[in-house]
Design an enzyme around this catalytic site. Structure first.
Site, PDB file in Angstrom:
ATOM      1  N   TYR A 149     -10.762  10.120  -3.454  1.00  0.00           N
ATOM      2  CA  TYR A 149      -9.703  11.131  -3.328  1.00  0.00           C
ATOM      3  C   TYR A 149      -9.210  11.560  -4.708  1.00  0.00           C
ATOM      4  CZ  TYR A 149      -4.952  12.940  -2.670  1.00  0.00           C
ATOM      5  OH  TYR A 149      -3.808  13.699  -2.730  1.00  0.00           O
ATOM      6  N   GLU A 194      -2.212  10.530  -8.153  1.00  0.00           N
ATOM      7  CA  GLU A 194      -3.375   9.661  -7.960  1.00  0.00           C
ATOM      8  C   GLU A 194      -4.444   9.959  -9.020  1.00  0.00           C
ATOM      9  OE1 GLU A 194      -3.457   7.158  -5.796  1.00  0.00           O
ATOM     10  OE2 GLU A 194      -5.581   6.662  -5.768  1.00  0.00           O
ATOM     11  N   SER A 204      -2.245  15.699  -7.831  1.00  0.00           N
ATOM     12  CA  SER A 204      -1.638  14.426  -7.419  1.00  0.00           C
ATOM     13  C   SER A 204      -1.545  13.415  -8.556  1.00  0.00           C
ATOM     14  CB  SER A 204      -2.510  13.838  -6.299  1.00  0.00           C
ATOM     15  OG  SER A 204      -2.210  12.486  -6.105  1.00  0.00           O
TER      16      SER A 204
HETATM   17  P1  NAP Z   1      -0.998  15.902   5.039  1.00  0.00           P
HETATM   18  O1  NAP Z   1       0.262  15.739   5.822  1.00  0.00           O
HETATM   19  O2  NAP Z   1      -2.101  14.915   5.205  1.00  0.00           O
HETATM   20  O3  NAP Z   1      -1.572  17.360   5.373  1.00  0.00           O
HETATM   21  C1  NAP Z   1      -2.871  17.723   5.040  1.00  0.00           C
HETATM   22  C2  NAP Z   1      -3.159  19.079   5.648  1.00  0.00           C
HETATM   23  O4  NAP Z   1      -4.515  19.468   5.310  1.00  0.00           O
HETATM   24  C3  NAP Z   1      -3.075  19.134   7.186  1.00  0.00           C
HETATM   25  O5  NAP Z   1      -2.451  20.342   7.557  1.00  0.00           O
HETATM   26  C4  NAP Z   1      -4.546  19.173   7.600  1.00  0.00           C
HETATM   27  O6  NAP Z   1      -4.780  19.820   8.821  1.00  0.00           O
HETATM   28  C5  NAP Z   1      -5.134  20.005   6.483  1.00  0.00           C
HETATM   29  N1  NAP Z   1      -6.586  19.903   6.387  1.00  0.00           N
HETATM   30  C6  NAP Z   1      -7.327  18.786   6.306  1.00  0.00           C
HETATM   31  N2  NAP Z   1      -8.637  19.093   6.239  1.00  0.00           N
HETATM   32  C7  NAP Z   1      -8.724  20.461   6.286  1.00  0.00           C
HETATM   33  C8  NAP Z   1      -9.788  21.379   6.254  1.00  0.00           C
HETATM   34  N3  NAP Z   1     -11.058  20.977   6.181  1.00  0.00           N
HETATM   35  N4  NAP Z   1      -9.516  22.703   6.309  1.00  0.00           N
HETATM   36  C9  NAP Z   1      -8.224  23.138   6.412  1.00  0.00           C
HETATM   37  N5  NAP Z   1      -7.164  22.304   6.465  1.00  0.00           N
HETATM   38  C10 NAP Z   1      -7.413  20.972   6.385  1.00  0.00           C
HETATM   39  O7  NAP Z   1      -0.678  15.982   3.476  1.00  0.00           O
HETATM   40  P2  NAP Z   1       0.728  16.191   2.713  1.00  0.00           P
HETATM   41  O8  NAP Z   1       1.343  14.867   2.492  1.00  0.00           O
HETATM   42  O9  NAP Z   1       1.477  17.265   3.386  1.00  0.00           O
HETATM   43  O10 NAP Z   1       0.215  16.672   1.291  1.00  0.00           O
HETATM   44  C11 NAP Z   1      -0.030  18.053   1.038  1.00  0.00           C
HETATM   45  C12 NAP Z   1      -0.991  18.168  -0.140  1.00  0.00           C
HETATM   46  O11 NAP Z   1      -0.407  17.564  -1.294  1.00  0.00           O
HETATM   47  C13 NAP Z   1      -2.329  17.473   0.038  1.00  0.00           C
HETATM   48  O12 NAP Z   1      -3.305  18.230  -0.639  1.00  0.00           O
HETATM   49  C14 NAP Z   1      -2.149  16.132  -0.651  1.00  0.00           C
HETATM   50  O13 NAP Z   1      -3.387  15.626  -1.088  1.00  0.00           O
HETATM   51  C15 NAP Z   1      -1.261  16.540  -1.804  1.00  0.00           C
HETATM   52  N6  NAP Z   1      -0.357  15.535  -2.342  1.00  0.00           N
HETATM   53  C16 NAP Z   1       0.479  14.883  -1.499  1.00  0.00           C
HETATM   54  C17 NAP Z   1       1.379  13.967  -2.012  1.00  0.00           C
HETATM   55  C18 NAP Z   1       2.325  13.215  -1.119  1.00  0.00           C
HETATM   56  O14 NAP Z   1       2.882  12.207  -1.565  1.00  0.00           O
HETATM   57  N7  NAP Z   1       2.554  13.674   0.103  1.00  0.00           N
HETATM   58  C19 NAP Z   1       1.442  13.730  -3.400  1.00  0.00           C
HETATM   59  C20 NAP Z   1       0.576  14.451  -4.224  1.00  0.00           C
HETATM   60  C21 NAP Z   1      -0.310  15.359  -3.687  1.00  0.00           C
HETATM   61  P3  NAP Z   1      -4.901  19.008  10.227  1.00  0.00           P
HETATM   62  O15 NAP Z   1      -3.503  18.947  10.767  1.00  0.00           O
HETATM   63  O16 NAP Z   1      -5.809  19.871  11.017  1.00  0.00           O
HETATM   64  O17 NAP Z   1      -5.461  17.651   9.919  1.00  0.00           O
HETATM   65  N1  GDD Z   2      -1.570   3.065   3.471  1.00  0.00           N
HETATM   66  C1  GDD Z   2      -1.276   1.782   3.210  1.00  0.00           C
HETATM   67  N2  GDD Z   2      -1.240   0.897   4.252  1.00  0.00           N
HETATM   68  N3  GDD Z   2      -1.024   1.414   1.945  1.00  0.00           N
HETATM   69  C2  GDD Z   2      -0.696   0.124   1.708  1.00  0.00           C
HETATM   70  C3  GDD Z   2      -0.634  -0.826   2.729  1.00  0.00           C
HETATM   71  C4  GDD Z   2      -0.921  -0.430   4.060  1.00  0.00           C
HETATM   72  O1  GDD Z   2      -0.892  -1.208   5.003  1.00  0.00           O
HETATM   73  N4  GDD Z   2      -0.262  -2.012   2.173  1.00  0.00           N
HETATM   74  C5  GDD Z   2      -0.105  -1.801   0.868  1.00  0.00           C
HETATM   75  N5  GDD Z   2      -0.374  -0.511   0.570  1.00  0.00           N
HETATM   76  C6  GDD Z   2      -0.352   0.099  -0.767  1.00  0.00           C
HETATM   77  C7  GDD Z   2      -1.632   0.852  -1.125  1.00  0.00           C
HETATM   78  O2  GDD Z   2      -2.655  -0.076  -1.509  1.00  0.00           O
HETATM   79  C8  GDD Z   2      -1.124   1.724  -2.259  1.00  0.00           C
HETATM   80  O3  GDD Z   2      -1.131   1.003  -3.474  1.00  0.00           O
HETATM   81  C9  GDD Z   2       0.336   2.004  -1.862  1.00  0.00           C
HETATM   82  O4  GDD Z   2       0.658   1.078  -0.818  1.00  0.00           O
HETATM   83  C10 GDD Z   2       0.603   3.429  -1.375  1.00  0.00           C
HETATM   84  O5  GDD Z   2      -0.355   3.759  -0.385  1.00  0.00           O
HETATM   85  P1  GDD Z   2      -0.236   5.112   0.482  1.00  0.00           P
HETATM   86  O6  GDD Z   2       1.090   5.192   1.127  1.00  0.00           O
HETATM   87  O7  GDD Z   2      -1.451   5.164   1.346  1.00  0.00           O
HETATM   88  O8  GDD Z   2      -0.231   6.273  -0.613  1.00  0.00           O
HETATM   89  P2  GDD Z   2      -1.126   6.522  -1.914  1.00  0.00           P
HETATM   90  O9  GDD Z   2      -0.230   6.286  -3.101  1.00  0.00           O
HETATM   91  O10 GDD Z   2      -2.406   5.823  -1.863  1.00  0.00           O
HETATM   92  O11 GDD Z   2      -1.433   8.097  -1.787  1.00  0.00           O
HETATM   93  C11 GDD Z   2      -0.401   9.012  -1.468  1.00  0.00           C
HETATM   94  O12 GDD Z   2       0.202   9.461  -2.655  1.00  0.00           O
HETATM   95  C12 GDD Z   2      -0.650  10.226  -3.508  1.00  0.00           C
HETATM   96  C13 GDD Z   2       0.191  10.593  -4.750  1.00  0.00           C
HETATM   97  O13 GDD Z   2       0.138   9.545  -5.678  1.00  0.00           O
HETATM   98  C14 GDD Z   2      -1.031  10.158  -0.669  1.00  0.00           C
HETATM   99  O14 GDD Z   2       0.008  11.001  -0.197  1.00  0.00           O
HETATM  100  C15 GDD Z   2      -1.929  11.009  -1.527  1.00  0.00           C
HETATM  101  O15 GDD Z   2      -2.353  12.174  -0.785  1.00  0.00           O
HETATM  102  C16 GDD Z   2      -1.130  11.452  -2.757  1.00  0.00           C
HETATM  103  O16 GDD Z   2      -1.922  12.258  -3.601  1.00  0.00           O
END
Ligand code: NAP
Ligand code: GDD
Length: 325
Positions: free
Chosen positions: A149, A127, A125
């Protein structure tokens, strides 16, 4: 290469469900690892539920991962499971470390023992870059995570690099920047905004509470990012790849754009700033450079900021209109 088998962890999530659809379309035999919950959580799998096979397992549990890998004999393993919400990782740091960090290591161990030739994708990520000292960020940018995280993802990233170097396993990291869709969890800021704005536009809510609206992110469209995830494992050699749009926008800008899509120009009266959504340490600004992925994998992000906001708000308007009051 016909009849390949893939094992996806996190298949019920946003990326896991889109990836499962893509792999089914490509003719893979797809196994999805699902942890036991008191109520099944397979909403995102409705389109392909009968086209994939479900395997019970949990990233917390080594035995179930060993068995999942042993009995599926995968060619490709996609580790998308995680405790993925940064905000909650401050309140649940140990759980986040266990699932998001050690969970990846447990899966690597299972693959090393039971399918060492399998190709492994780790969902790393942006992050991990956290408190950045340069812009844009690419594969050579140092990590400075700002949340439990982010720390856990750095651990998992280096575990993958180590298994690649120590055991010559095909393990690749996708360092993906934020990617969103109508399947995004409601706690993440883009979806919280698209859902909140749609509710206000339909008269179902009066206000939308947000934290730090000055934070900036590089937001792309999730279905395009699962194509990058797949391409990462089709490359001739394992490696680490950034996936990003190259554009950065603030939460404030996303909010304005979302209200505009819903036909509301004067939106400030609807937004309440609430410090309870602030994080103990914030990632202020992320913007990625994915030229390595463009060069070596032929991948670029197509959907940009305004179109993304439109897709998400329109989907929530439609969903909430169908629900009635
Ligand atoms: P998500 O919608 O939150 O999905 C997370 C998945 O992990 C869900 O299927 C959840 O299952 C499963 N999970 C959680 N705890 C588990 C456990 N103990 N054992 C097995 N499965 C478990 O996340 P996403 O947005 O699709 O992201 C996919 C991956 O990419 C994650 O690793 C995230 O950290 C990473 N990532 C995401 C982004 C982004 O912007 N979306 C960016 C960079 C990296 P349940 O349905 O049972 O909760
Ligand atoms: N969630 C949330 N809720 N975020 C807020 C809010 C609020 O009400 N108001 C402001 N923010 C700001 C957070 O402080 C952060 O700076 C930004 O919005 C994005 O927050 P999220 O959407 O929660 O995503 P994230 O960037 O922290 O994390 C996501 O992206 C990562 C990749 O950079 C997640 O998908 C992570 O799993 C992923 O790795």
């Amino acid at each position: 290469m016909p009849n390949r088998t893939a094992l996806i962890t996190g298949v019920t999530g946003q990326d896991g469900s889109y990836l499962a659809e893509l792999l089914v379309q490509k003719g893979y035999r797809v196994y999805g690892l699902i942890r036991r919950l008191s109520s099944p959580n397979v909403t995102h799998l409705s389109i392909i539920r009968d086209k994939i096979e479900i395997i019970d397992g949990d990233l917390m549990d080594q035995t179930s991962l060993n068995e999942a890998v042993r009995c599926t004999s995968p060619d490709e393993v996609y580790n998308l499971a995680a405790q993925s919400f940064v905000g909650i990782s401050f309140g649940q740091p140990v759980l986040t470390g266990e699932v998001t960090g050690l969970g990846a290591l447990r899966l690597l161990e299972a693959v090393k023992s039971h399918a060492p030739q399998a190709r492994v994708y780790q969902a790393s990520s942006s992050e991990m870059f956290g408190h950045v000292d340069r812009e844009p960020q690419d594969e050579s940018t140092p990590f400075h995570p700002r949340s439990p995280y982010g720390v856990a993802k750095v651990y998992a990233y280096w575990a993958c690099v180590n298994y690649r170097e120590a055991y010559s396993m095909f393990v690749s990291n996708g360092i993906l920047f934020n990617h969103e869709s109508p399947r995004r969890g409601l706690e993440f800021v883009t979806r919280k905004i698209s859902d909140g704005v749609a509710r206000i536009a339909l008269g179902k809510a009066q206000t939308l509470s947000l934290g730090n609206v000055d934070a900036k992110r590089d937001w792309g469209y999730a279905p395009e990012y699962v194509e990058l995830i797949w391409r990462t494992l089709q490359h001739s050699t394992p490696g680490d790849f950034v996936g990003a749009t190259g554009e950065s926008h603030s939460v404030r800008e996303f909010t304005g754009e979302a209200f505009r899509v819903a036909g509301i120009e004067d939106w400030s009266k609807y937004v309440v700033i609430d410090s309870k959504f602030n994080r103990p340490s914030e990632v202020y600004n992320l913007r990625g450079d994915s030229s390595k992925a463009a060069r070596e994998l032929g991948w670029t992000a197509k959907t940009k900021f305004k179109e993304l906001a439109q897709i998400m708000v329109e989907a929530d308007l439609k969903r909430l209109s169908q629900q009635g009051s």
